[in-house]
Design a protein around this motif. Structure first.
Motif, short mmCIF file in Angstrom:
data_model
loop_
_atom_site.label_atom_id
_atom_site.label_comp_id
_atom_site.label_asym_id
_atom_site.label_seq_id
_atom_site.Cartn_x
_atom_site.Cartn_y
_atom_site.Cartn_z
N ALA A 93 0.46 -0.92 -0.20
CA ALA A 93 0.22 -0.21 -0.04
C ALA A 93 0.92 1.19 0.10
O ALA A 93 0.04 2.55 -0.40
N GLN A 94 1.78 1.18 0.33
CA GLN A 94 3.11 2.30 0.69
C GLN A 94 3.29 2.69 -1.44
O GLN A 94 3.70 1.63 -1.98
N PRO A 95 3.02 4.13 -1.36
CA PRO A 95 3.26 4.89 -2.58
C PRO A 95 4.74 4.10 -2.99
O PRO A 95 5.85 5.09 -2.18
N PRO A 96 5.15 3.90 -4.57
CA PRO A 96 6.24 3.43 -4.78
C PRO A 96 7.06 4.65 -4.61
O PRO A 96 8.10 4.11 -4.18
N GLU A 97 7.14 5.80 -4.85
CA GLU A 97 7.87 7.07 -4.45
C GLU A 97 8.26 7.12 -3.22
O GLU A 97 9.31 8.12 -2.97
N SER A 98 7.46 6.19 -2.72
CA SER A 98 8.20 6.60 -0.84
C SER A 98 9.03 5.78 -0.26
O SER A 98 8.97 5.21 0.69
N VAL A 99 9.24 4.40 -1.48
CA VAL A 99 9.46 3.52 -1.06
C VAL A 99 11.30 3.91 -0.87
O VAL A 99 11.57 4.05 -1.70
N PRO A 100 12.00 3.25 0.47
CA PRO A 100 13.58 3.58 1.24
C PRO A 100 14.21 3.37 0.35
O PRO A 100 14.03 1.97 -0.49
N THR A 101 15.28 3.96 -0.73
CA THR A 101 16.43 3.24 -2.06
C THR A 101 16.97 2.26 -1.14
O THR A 101 18.32 1.71 -1.80
N TRP A 102 16.94 2.34 0.50
CA TRP A 102 18.50 2.20 1.40
C TRP A 102 18.13 0.90 1.63
O TRP A 102 17.11 0.01 1.65
N LYS A 103 19.04 -0.22 2.45
CA LYS A 103 18.91 -1.14 2.64
C LYS A 103 19.37 -1.39 4.25
O LYS A 103 20.09 -1.33 4.59
N GLY A 104 18.56 -2.66 4.91
CA GLY A 104 19.10 -2.83 6.57
C GLY A 104 18.59 -1.82 7.58
O GLY A 104 19.05 -2.02 8.29
N ARG A 105 17.77 -1.08 6.78
CA ARG A 105 17.12 -0.01 7.70
C ARG A 105 15.78 0.30 7.71
O ARG A 105 15.00 -0.57 7.72
N GLU A 106 15.29 1.55 7.90
CA GLU A 106 13.56 1.60 8.05
C GLU A 106 13.41 1.34 6.91
O GLU A 106 13.92 1.67 6.29
N LYS A 107 12.50 0.36 7.02
CA LYS A 107 11.42 0.46 5.76
C LYS A 107 9.93 1.01 5.42
O LYS A 107 9.84 1.03 4.72
N VAL A 108 10.50 2.15 6.04
CA VAL A 108 9.77 3.34 5.74
C VAL A 108 10.60 4.47 5.74
O VAL A 108 11.20 4.63 6.86
N TRP A 109 10.13 5.94 4.70
CA TRP A 109 11.18 6.46 4.86
C TRP A 109 10.46 7.50 5.39
O TRP A 109 9.75 8.35 5.28
N PHE A 110 11.33 7.59 6.18
CA PHE A 110 11.17 8.99 7.37
C PHE A 110 12.29 10.45 7.18
O PHE A 110 13.61 9.88 6.56
N THR A 111 11.71 11.53 6.98
CA THR A 111 12.44 12.77 7.32
C THR A 111 11.83 14.10 8.17
O THR A 111 11.17 13.62 8.68
N SER A 112 12.17 14.98 7.96
CA SER A 112 11.42 16.20 8.78
C SER A 112 11.99 17.50 7.45
O SER A 112 12.31 17.88 7.53
N HIS A 113 11.17 18.22 7.80
CA HIS A 113 10.69 19.74 7.60
C HIS A 113 11.23 20.49 8.60
O HIS A 113 12.37 20.64 9.37
N ILE A 114 10.08 21.01 9.22
CA ILE A 114 10.48 21.59 11.16
C ILE A 114 10.24 20.62 11.90
O ILE A 114 11.07 19.55 12.79
N ASN A 115 9.36 18.97 11.87
CA ASN A 115 9.42 17.94 12.52
C ASN A 115 9.51 16.55 11.69
O ASN A 115 9.29 16.77 10.23
N MET A 116 9.83 15.98 12.37
CA MET A 116 9.74 14.19 11.25
C MET A 116 8.77 13.99 11.19
O MET A 116 6.85 14.52 10.98
#
Length: 581
Positions: free
Chosen positions: A540-563
């Protein structure tokens, strides 16, 4: 009205023109103007501009070194970058924000240069630190030596205006004094608001589970915290939980943008404005030149103001219709906004204060709940143990009291570990008022000099993950480290509490920290009474938000002011009665 970029350009234009004009005048004064070919004369005149900038930069570096010598200190090591204006460093900051694992470039620089270094962008120094003693100095022991500063107000003025997160000195004290009475034990111990809004959120969750589709829990948490915050702080429940919840994109069941409710439009527009304001920090001092045509933050704010202004006007009208004796007698019944209206009629201050309190009441709590669900989904043992604590205390239907919330030690540990791994505010910014000294990072070294009027950034996210501060398993999610029976608690956290700062520290410490704990605790109790299993829904996760890294969080966390989670946090849950979703 001129754009923010044009106004900035007009402000610096006299400074930029000074070297060419001065050079042209000098060439004329010594009689060289007539002897030079006209284009060469113009070329030499304008060549003085880059030469002048080089001299200014060199002079600034010399002054910083002189300050450090005077204080018998050293300057932090500078990130090596041979490009003009440290363009590679700037591009690294932008690329990490848009495409990378959050803070990975900062972690690499910390590995190369140590926990404090000079992150220079476009000739402007920015001291960066993850050292607890330095952060303690900024937030507490040398609080008066640092400020948000005019540069921060300029960058975030389109977003936060004159609100508490964007001001210093007397205006900050005014906001702080107005806000403090609304976070007393008497006010925050009333759990009726939590119960009312969490019941509605869980009902919407149940509806989605029964439909067979995954749910974006970040969206649900955002709606829950928005409704609670507007109700508690302003006396107006905006009813965002009544809107249609988003479906996975593949379902093709999502409502068109034209059907967005005012609350949904507010959330989308404010998030876009936060992202645009955050991007400004990645470009250093030249960011206004990228906004010559329009203010990239302000273009999103009209929708935000359309949402906030009716709330403010309603509070002003209530105050106007309230009798004088009523104003004096029922202070305990006033909302934050009602109380604020009694102290100022300035509509700009009222709007900005309302917006800043929404950020505090919605964004941080929404991410705390979302990150907790991610941690539980990825650690079934923790989920099982937490459910056992909850069911032992309240059974499958019991409702906790205010005292009960504080007695759930493992749940508090889960929340703490969630905020250690994913603090709602991962990076913060200040500016030194005068030259400051930071403690050396190793015994026997000289203290570190922070020159006057220098930007400083600190990251609690990176500090929370330092293995020398938290142990070799610092990158592992394990709530036990926050239990006083665990040896890691005794070894690391107990002797140095400043290594854990999810809610800031010192005079600017978040007034609503205990509210955040209580709200998340209450919601998780009610959720886990009804739900026995939680799993991510990668389909169900939008394809553009699937992380490019391996072995870490399986969802893409980021931040503007807050996470926040890019693309949301899509999950499925199994109810305790056996129904799946």
């Amino acid at each position: 009205m001129l754009s923010i970029g044009v106004r900035y350009l007009l402000r610096i234009l006299p400074i930029l023109l000074l070297p060419p004009i001065s050079t042209a005048y000098l060439l004329s004064a010594i009689g060289l103007r007539e002897r030079l070919y006209a284009p060469l004369y113009v070329f030499i005149s304008f060549l003085s501009l880059p030469c002048g900038l080089v001299l200014i930069v060199q002079w600034s570096d010399y002054c910083d070194k002189r300050q450090a010598r005077k204080l018998d200190a050293v300057l932090p090591p500078r990130v090596k970058d041979s490009t003009i204006g440290s363009r590679n460093t700037m591009h690294s900051m932008i690329d990490n924000f848009q495409n990378g694992y959050f803070g990975e470039n900062l972690t690499e620089w910390a590995r190369l240069y140590g926990p404090v270094f000079n992150l220079r962008i476009m000739f402007e120094n920015r001291m960066f630190t993850t050292e607890p003693e330095h952060i303690k100095s900024i937030l507490s022991t040398n609080f008066n030596g640092f400020e948000k500063g005019s540069h921060f107000r300029f960058q975030f003025g389109s977003l936060l205006g004159t609100g508490i997160f964007n001001v210093d000195d007397e205006l900050w004290k005014f906001h702080r004094g107005i806000s403090r009475p609304f976070f007393t034990k008497e006010r925050i111990s009333n759990l009726q608001g939590y119960a009312r809004h969490s019941d509605r959120a869980l009902a919407r969750l149940t509806e989605r589970l029964q439909s067979g589709y995954a749910i974006d829990f970040q969206d649900l948490a955002s709606r829950y915290t928005l409704d609670w915050a507007t109700d508690f702080l302003f006396g107006v429940n905006v009813g965002s939980l009544e809107s249609i919840l988003p479906y996975p994109a593949a379902s093709r069941m999502n409502a068109p943008q034209s059907m967005l409710t005012p609350a949904d439009a507010f959330v989308q527009s404010f998030s876009a404005a936060e992202t645009a304001a955050s991007m400004r920090t990645r470009f250093g001092p030249v960011w206004p030149l990228l906004e010559l045509r329009r203010d990239k933050v302000k273009q999103h704010m009209s929708v935000v103001y359309d949402f906030v202004d009716p709330i403010v006007r309603a509070a002003v009208e209530r105050n106007r219709n309230r009798e004088p004796e009523q104003k004096a007698s029922n202070e305990e019944e006033l909302t934050f906004l009602d109380y604020l209206v009694q102290h100022t009629q300035d509509m700009t201050i009222l709007r900005d204060a309302t917006l800043n309190m929404l950020v505090a009441g919605r964004d941080t709590n929404s991410f705390l709940l979302s990150a907790s669900i991610y941690g539980l989904a990825e650690n079934p043992y923790v989920l099982s143990r937490l459910r056992t604590e909850i069911l032992d205390a309240f059974g499958p239907t019991g409702t906790p009291t205010f005292q009960d919330l504080r007695a759930l030690k493992y749940l508090r540990a889960v929340l703490n570990e969630t905020m250690r791994m994913w603090p709602p505010v991962p990076i913060n910014i200040r500016k030194s008022k005068e030259a400051a000294l930071w403690a050396p990072v190793a015994p026997g070294q000289k203290p570190i000099c922070v020159p006057a009027r220098t930007k400083v950034s600190f990251s609690v996210l990176l500090m929370h993950r330092r293995k020398d501060l938290w142990g070799p398993d610092a990158d592992k999610y394990d709530p036990d480290r926050f239990l006083d029976t665990d040896e890691r608690y005794t070894k690391y956290l107990a002797p140095n509490p400043y290594i854990f700062l999810p809610f800031n520290g010192g005079p600017r410490m978040c007034l609503g920290s205990e509210v955040g704990y209580d709200q998340a605790t209450f919601f998780l109790v009610k959720l886990l009474q009804a739900v026995s299993e939680i799993a991510l829904a990668p389909d169900a996760q939008p394809p553009e938000s699937v992380p490019t890294w391996k072995g870490r969080e399986k969802v893409w966390f980021t931040s503007h002011i807050n996470m926040y989670y890019k693309g949301g946090l899509w999950v499925r849950m199994k109810r305790a009665d056996g129904m799946e979703g």
